[in-house]
Design a protein around this motif. Structure first.
Motif, short mmCIF file in Angstrom:
data_model
loop_
_atom_site.label_atom_id
_atom_site.label_comp_id
_atom_site.label_asym_id
_atom_site.label_seq_id
_atom_site.Cartn_x
_atom_site.Cartn_y
_atom_site.Cartn_z
N LEU A 9 0.95 -1.03 0.03
CA LEU A 9 -0.01 -0.09 -0.03
C LEU A 9 0.85 1.20 0.05
N SER A 40 0.88 3.88 -2.94
CA SER A 40 0.12 5.17 -2.57
C SER A 40 1.33 6.41 -3.35
N SER A 95 -0.88 8.26 5.69
CA SER A 95 -1.06 7.18 6.45
C SER A 95 -2.59 7.07 6.96
N TYR A 121 -5.32 8.35 5.17
CA TYR A 121 -6.26 8.25 4.29
C TYR A 121 -5.80 7.16 3.27
N SER A 122 -4.55 6.85 3.14
CA SER A 122 -4.52 5.21 2.17
C SER A 122 -4.82 4.12 2.80
N ASN A 123 -5.69 3.70 1.77
CA ASN A 123 -6.35 2.52 2.35
C ASN A 123 -6.65 1.34 1.26
N TYR A 124 -6.67 0.15 1.44
CA TYR A 124 -7.21 -0.98 0.57
C TYR A 124 -8.67 -1.32 1.18
N PRO A 154 -12.35 -0.82 4.94
CA PRO A 154 -11.06 -0.17 4.54
C PRO A 154 -10.23 -0.23 5.43
N TYR A 155 -9.03 -0.77 5.19
CA TYR A 155 -7.76 -0.82 6.09
C TYR A 155 -6.85 0.26 5.57
N THR A 156 -6.61 1.26 6.55
CA THR A 156 -5.61 2.26 6.33
C THR A 156 -4.09 1.90 6.83
N ARG A 190 -13.17 -3.68 12.22
CA ARG A 190 -11.99 -4.19 11.46
C ARG A 190 -11.47 -5.08 12.39
#
Length: 221
Positions: free
Chosen positions: A32, A36, A53, A55-58, A64-66, A97
């Motif tokens: 990720l 990113s 860190s 906002y970036s997620n899969y 959603p896992y950031t 989660r």
């Protein structure tokens, strides 16, 4: 990118134990980060990294896992986030989660040296799997300590990466005692032996270089 899209259908309950969970999310974290950077470019300071860190997620198993949640919520066993200055700084235990994960019973600080964010002071990129778990964690830790721990016997000073300052609560028994068996520097060993004998006060200076790595995406398997 197709594999990333398939993650939303991945059944996290299929990770049978905490080692598989740590391996999966350590590799997801590193993937990720690269994904990113490909989209927005490298970060060059802690504030840019903090924004990325959060906002970036899969999308994994429908949620959603950031980067933030993977690092602090999973790999650090919901350890306190050093970037949050007020409040508890942890994710709620009721966060959905967490519900389908085999979480580690306690955090292993060696996992910190698997997380590559491709700046000068970052650990190198590695792939972790259950078959090489202990070997890779150990080699990653020793390599990072060899590269970043510096000492001055004259000033009784030890220079450490700020990773140790940010995550000091992750190191049982204190930072220096934790790293003592793994640091191969003769100067470090001598200074620690002298400290035992004479009770000198060792000063620790923390440093971190946020400049993008001159060799991004470097990998040791």
């Amino acid at each position: 990118l197709k594999l990333v899209g398939d993650l939303k259908f991945f059944d996290l309950a299929s990770l049978k134990d905490e080692i598989e969970t740590v391996c999966f999310f350590s590799n997801i974290f590193n993937a990720l980060v690269i994904h990113s950077y490909m989209n927005v470019g490298f970060t060059s300071n802690k504030w840019e990294w903090r924004f990325l860190s959060i906002y970036s997620n899969y999308l994994i198993d429908g949620r959603p896992y950031t980067l933030d949640f993977i690092l602090h919520g999973i790999l650090r066993n919901n350890g306190r986030n050093p970037w949050i200055l007020h409040g508890e700084g942890r994710f709620s235990k009721e966060d959905p989660r967490f519900s389908r994960l085999n979480l580690p019973q306690k955090s292993d600080p060696r996992v910190l040296f698997m997380n590559c964010i491709h700046n000068v002071s970052s650990p190198f990129l590695r792939v972790l799997n259950p078959e090489n778990y202990e070997k890779v964690l150990e080699s990653a830790t020793r390599e990072y300590l060899d590269a970043t721990v510096k000492t001055s016997t004259f000033t009784k000073k030890i220079y450490l990466s700020k990773l140790f300052k940010w995550y000091r609560s992750d190191f049982p028994g204190g930072i220096l005692e934790w790293m003592r068996p793994m640091v191969r520097s003769s100067e470090f060993k001598g200074l620690m032996t002298e400290e035992d004998a004479k009770r000198h006060s060792i000063k620790i200076t923390y440093q971190y270089d946020w400049k993008p790595s001159p060799k991004p995406y470097r990998q040791f398997l």
